[in-house]
Scaffold this active site. Structure first.
Site, PDB file in Angstrom:
ATOM      1  N   ASP A 391       0.842  -1.204   0.000  1.00 52.32           N
ATOM      2  CA  ASP A 391       0.000   0.000   0.000  1.00 52.32           C
ATOM      3  C   ASP A 391       0.879   1.258   0.000  1.00 52.32           C
ATOM      4  O   ASP A 391       2.084   1.193   0.253  1.00 52.32           O
ATOM      5  CB  ASP A 391      -0.889  -0.034   1.252  1.00 52.32           C
ATOM      6  CG  ASP A 391      -1.996   1.020   1.198  1.00 52.32           C
ATOM      7  OD1 ASP A 391      -2.293   1.544   0.111  1.00 52.32           O
ATOM      8  OD2 ASP A 391      -2.575   1.302   2.273  1.00 52.32           O
ATOM      9  N   GLU A 394       2.688   5.013  -4.047  1.00 46.47           N
ATOM     10  CA  GLU A 394       2.786   5.978  -5.169  1.00 46.47           C
ATOM     11  C   GLU A 394       4.123   6.710  -5.166  1.00 46.47           C
ATOM     12  O   GLU A 394       4.573   7.049  -6.261  1.00 46.47           O
ATOM     13  CB  GLU A 394       1.625   6.980  -5.087  1.00 46.47           C
ATOM     14  CG  GLU A 394       0.266   6.370  -5.369  1.00 46.47           C
ATOM     15  CD  GLU A 394      -0.301   5.562  -4.199  1.00 46.47           C
ATOM     16  OE1 GLU A 394       0.256   5.690  -3.092  1.00 46.47           O
ATOM     17  OE2 GLU A 394      -1.280   4.833  -4.394  1.00 46.47           O
ATOM     18  N   ASP A 469      -8.827   3.443  -3.472  1.00 50.28           N
ATOM     19  CA  ASP A 469      -9.849   3.960  -2.562  1.00 50.28           C
ATOM     20  C   ASP A 469     -11.077   4.517  -3.270  1.00 50.28           C
ATOM     21  O   ASP A 469     -11.297   5.727  -3.328  1.00 50.28           O
ATOM     22  CB  ASP A 469      -9.224   5.017  -1.658  1.00 50.28           C
ATOM     23  CG  ASP A 469      -8.129   4.408  -0.784  1.00 50.28           C
ATOM     24  OD1 ASP A 469      -8.107   3.165  -0.649  1.00 50.28           O
ATOM     25  OD2 ASP A 469      -7.312   5.164  -0.247  1.00 50.28           O
TER      26      ASP A 469
HETATM   27  O1  MIG Z   1      -4.163   6.099   4.191  1.00 50.07           O
HETATM   28  O2  MIG Z   1      -4.096   0.866   5.373  1.00 50.07           O
HETATM   29  O3  MIG Z   1      -5.967   2.081  -0.151  1.00 50.07           O
HETATM   30  O4  MIG Z   1      -7.111  -0.070   1.206  1.00 50.07           O
HETATM   31  O5  MIG Z   1      -7.325   0.163   3.998  1.00 50.07           O
HETATM   32  C1  MIG Z   1      -4.925   4.958   4.014  1.00 50.07           C
HETATM   33  C2  MIG Z   1      -5.247   1.616   5.414  1.00 50.07           C
HETATM   34  C3  MIG Z   1      -4.045   3.749   3.901  1.00 50.07           C
HETATM   35  C4  MIG Z   1      -5.134   2.961   1.903  1.00 50.07           C
HETATM   36  C5  MIG Z   1      -5.575   1.737   1.154  1.00 50.07           C
HETATM   37  C6  MIG Z   1      -6.696   1.080   1.896  1.00 50.07           C
HETATM   38  C7  MIG Z   1      -6.245   0.718   3.290  1.00 50.07           C
HETATM   39  C8  MIG Z   1      -5.742   1.972   4.024  1.00 50.07           C
HETATM   40  N1  MIG Z   1      -4.686   2.623   3.247  1.00 50.07           N
END
Ligand code: MIG
Length: 790
Positions: A391, A394, A469
């Site tokens: 996660d 980017e 998201d």
């Molecule tokens: O700032 O880990 O897209 O699926 O649940 C949010 C928490 C960070 C973004 C991900 C999302 C995940 C969430 N993350």
């Protein structure tokens, strides 16, 4: 002036610079432009470096072509196309062998003194554009500009751009569908594609820096384009079968007791099939990657072993930010290894805030750092984790002004060195790659599972993705379709949305409708935001629970078919979720159709995407189609109105298909599948075709050494309703599948057959189904089946 030819490369000088054109295949051409007065960074010298391209020039078979020089231009001719370069203007045109334009420059290639490269091409009158990775837009991208800069929108809605995963690959379709091609702009710097926003008939793409290098891929069939593009940038590797099961996630299932309850709810309380549970960031100790919160998850190894006992896999999240905490072993080790991105000068690691507070960021563009990260992943494998979810890559960094690293941050870029403007777009892909390599190294027998939010061209060979998201709205339910179709056309086929939506609250109806579509998407996972209420298949009680269960069960019954579609994708790149034009390219009605899709070769899916709706309009292209539920036949092309009460997903089967189906199971490893159903949908002779069934052990690489079994079904039939049918079965590969035979179900019949033979013998049993519209034959393993009606 003039041209030179060396092997497959043709150099052509023109007024403002020179081109190096590489003929990789008769339908794959690489164009590099060297401006006469551009900066050194824009000059192509030596072998081009690319994170995206998976195949070196020598790995392409020899390509035959002729070069013809005329007064004003140089023409390169292959067996598929003509590439014409105007020597004075530097304009390039790609033509088919009859001289029709596939794509042509509007002005010669350019470089701007302000920095940056640009290429401008003409838009054909009826042209449609697709691809560009993950875009929160409808299917046809024409008329807007799109940024090439992976971003974390924190939640997105239709029209937001860019979002998590950009891919600089554009597909064009025009001339009534007779011309299809792709342009892959292989430049990672911050860039833009303008598809007629600035000037309505001009397509341009460019970047802030780097070289003007793109690949032109000709179809004219877009299936060929996708096949060639994935030959160039790599293909998805076959995932383990359990990845195709239903998956349940939320931010966050915790503590341990909550996860145990979830598992019991699936297996004992509600009997809803499920293969995998996800742990989001709360499992970590203060959001520190590769640690466990001792209170919430005191004994992860034991807990995971228990989940495995119950037939669940476990996937955990990791983030790209490593807490800048000198008492944290990962941080210490990273500092010792110089693993983090730095400020200019290269000594001080760049620091930025994310969930754990101030963080350092591993420089995944360095091979050593990827190795270091791969070793960290071993710690997760050692406690039994089955897959990793990458996660925030980017990368996403908190802040008011910028949500990623500043441009000046330094990266290794495979030892070449460079700043964040160049490294940004590949950062997420290289993180996913490091994770995958780590999982593969620690568990060499098993197929690794690594899911990524961000990526770039070529990411499909390292990881699958999810579409980040989204929101719990009806519009986002619809949006999943064009997003997945454009991703698949961009090479990234293994992906899926958060079913039910991520931010905001879903309703029972929205979740059910989303799930009905979701069971036909590559990744079938429900996930939601930290503040959302429960979003499980039973969260809204009845009638939703029973409907949700039935659809998830259908996904499990369809696994032999879906797994075969995955295998096809791994073989030739064709995505499982396809726009209709991949099968009906010359039907203009399919060119902008983005509220229905094909799932594999056989299914046409038309989900209900409106609140309260109990019917919808469906477009059926030419041919015969069967209603999956009632076996009723329809003749396309036609727009039909179908009834679709909450329990019904409008689903159609293309005549001529053979669809293999298995039993309902609570998870993919529940038991041995000893018999498969073969659903046969006779066509009108002409549309009858070949269908496939691919099988292997579902989790190791043994299939690469011949341990697989590929069954080809050739169907021939006459009459509608069918009066005579022959089905031939041919097997390849030496994998001994568990099933010992097939039960064949022939759909769309009106009366019992008068003659049935299996390999020349009368079978043990055949009977008309209870509804009188299908014939059931127990055939065992057969080579030739023949059925006749009076
Ligand atoms: O700032 O880990 O897209 O699926 O649940 C949010 C928490 C960070 C973004 C991900 C999302 C995940 C969430 N993350």
């Amino acid at each position: 002036m003039g041209y030179a030819r060396q092997g497959r490369i043709v150099t052509v000088d023109c007024a403002n610079g020179s081109y190096r054109i590489a003929m990789l295949a008769p339908d794959v051409v690489r164009v590099r432009f060297l401006p006469t007065d551009g900066p050194a960074s824009s000059r192509p010298t030596g072998v081009p470096f690319s994170y995206s391209v998976a195949r070196s020039d020598d790995e392409w078979p020899a390509c035959e072509f002729r070069v013809i020089e005329a007064l004003s231009c140089v023409e390169i001719r292959t067996s598929r196309l003509i590439c014409r370069i105007d020597k004075a203007t530097g304009e390039i045109a790609f033509l088919d062998l009859e001289g029709n334009v596939i794509s042509e420059d509007e002005t010669g290639a350019g470089w701007h003194p302000s920095g940056g490269v640009i290429c401008r091409k003409q838009i054909q009158p009826d042209e449609h554009f697709y691809g560009l990775g993950e875009r929160a837009f409808g299917l046809d991208l024409r008329g807007r500009a799109y940024e090439m800069w992976n971003a974390d929108p924190r939640t997105y809605r239709r029209g937001q751009d860019p979002i998590h995963l950009c891919i600089p690959t554009l597909l064009g379709l025009h001339s009534g569908g007779r011309q299809g091609y792709a342009i892959f702009f292989d430049n990672t710097f911050r860039g833009q594609f303008d598809l007629g926003a600035g000037e309505s008939d001009v397509l341009s793409f460019g970047a802030e820096d780097g070289e003007l290098r793109y690949y032109f891929i000709y179809g004219p069939a877009l299936t060929t384009v996708v096949e060639r593009y994935t030959a160039l940038t790599g293909r998805m590797k076959l995932p383990p079968l359990w990845m195709l099961g239903y998956h349940q996630s939320r931010w966050s299932y915790q503590p341990e007791a909550r996860v145990r309850k979830l598992a019991a709810d699936f297996r004992e309380v509600y009997r809803v099939p499920c293969d995998c549970i996800y742990l989001d960031i709360h499992y970590m100790d203060g959001y520190r990657c590769f640690t466990w919160d001792a209170k919430r998850f005191p004994d992860p190894a034991r807990q995971i072993a228990d989940l495995h006992q119950q037939g669940f896999k476990l996937i955990v999240i990791v983030d790209s930010g490593i807490r800048a905490d000198h008492d944290y072993w990962v941080c210490q080790s990273g500092l010792e290894q110089d693993a983090f991105c730095t400020y200019p000068g290269g000594d001080k690691p760049y620091k930025g805030p994310v969930w754990p507070g101030d963080c350092y960021f591993p420089d995944f563009t360095s091979p050593c750092v990827r190795l270091w990260w791969a070793d960290l992943c071993r710690t997760l494998v050692e406690v039994g984790v089955d897959g990793v979810w990458n996660d925030m890559n980017e990368p996403s960094i908190f802040g008011l002004r910028s949500t990623t690293m500043p441009k000046f941050v330094i990266h290794d870029l495979e030892g070449r060195g460079g700043n964040h403007v160049e490294a940004h777009n590949v950062y997420g892909m290289e993180m996913a790659r490091a994770t995958t390599e780590g999982l593969q190294k620690s568990r060499p027998e098993e197929r690794p599972v690594s899911i990524t939010r961000s990526g770039w061209a070529g990411v499909q060979r390292h990881a699958l993705s999810w579409t980040g998201d989204n929101m719990s709205t009806w519009e986002d339910l619809w949006l999943s379709m064009p997003m997945l179709m454009n991703l698949g056309l961009s090479g990234l086929a293994h992906t899926g949305p958060d079913i039910g939506g991520y931010s905001r609250f879903s309703t029972g109806e929205l979740f059910t409708r989303w799930l009905q579509m979701g069971i036909l998407l590559p990744l079938c996972r429900s996930h939601t935001f930290v503040h959302s209420p429960d979003q499980e298949p039973w969260s809204w009680g009845e009638p939703y629970l029973s409907i949700n269960r039935r659809y998830i069960e259908l996904r499990y019954r369809l696994l032999p078919y879906l797994y075969t579609a995955f295998w096809q994708c791994a073989q030739v790149g064709v995505p499982m979720v396809r726009p209709l034009f991949l099968a009906f390219q010359e039907d203009p009605a399919t060119h902008v159709l983005d509220d229905q899709f094909m799932c594999g070769d056989a299914f046409l899916v038309a989900p209900v995407i409106e609140e309260g709706a109990t019917s919808r309009t469906v477009y059926l292209p030419a041919g015969v189609w069967y209603d999956f539920w009632a076996d009723r036949q329809f003749h396309g092309p036609a727009y039909i109105e179908v009834t679709a009460p909450l329990e019904r997903l409008p689903l159609f089967v293309r005549a001529g298909s053979v669809v293999p189906m298995g039993p309902v199971m609570q998870h993919t490893g529940e038991r041995v599948v000893d018999e498969l159903l073969l659903h046969v949908y006779p066509g009108q002779g002409r549309s009858d075709g070949a269908s496939l069934l691919y099988e292997d052990d579902g989790h190791t690489w043994a299939f690469q050494d011949g341990e697989y079994r590929l069954t080809r079904f050739a169907l021939q039939s006459a009459g509608l309703p069918v009066s005579r049918l022959e089905l031939d079965c041919q097997v390849e590969g030496r994998y001994e599948s568990d099933h010992r035979g097939f039960e064949i179900v022939v759909h769309g019949v009106e009366k019992p057959p008068h003659n049935v033979t299996v390999d020349g013998q009368v079978p043990g049993s055949h009977a008309l189904g209870t509804d009188g519209r299908a014939v059931h034959v127990l055939a065992g393993l057969f080579e030739h089946l023949q059925i006749e009606w009076d």
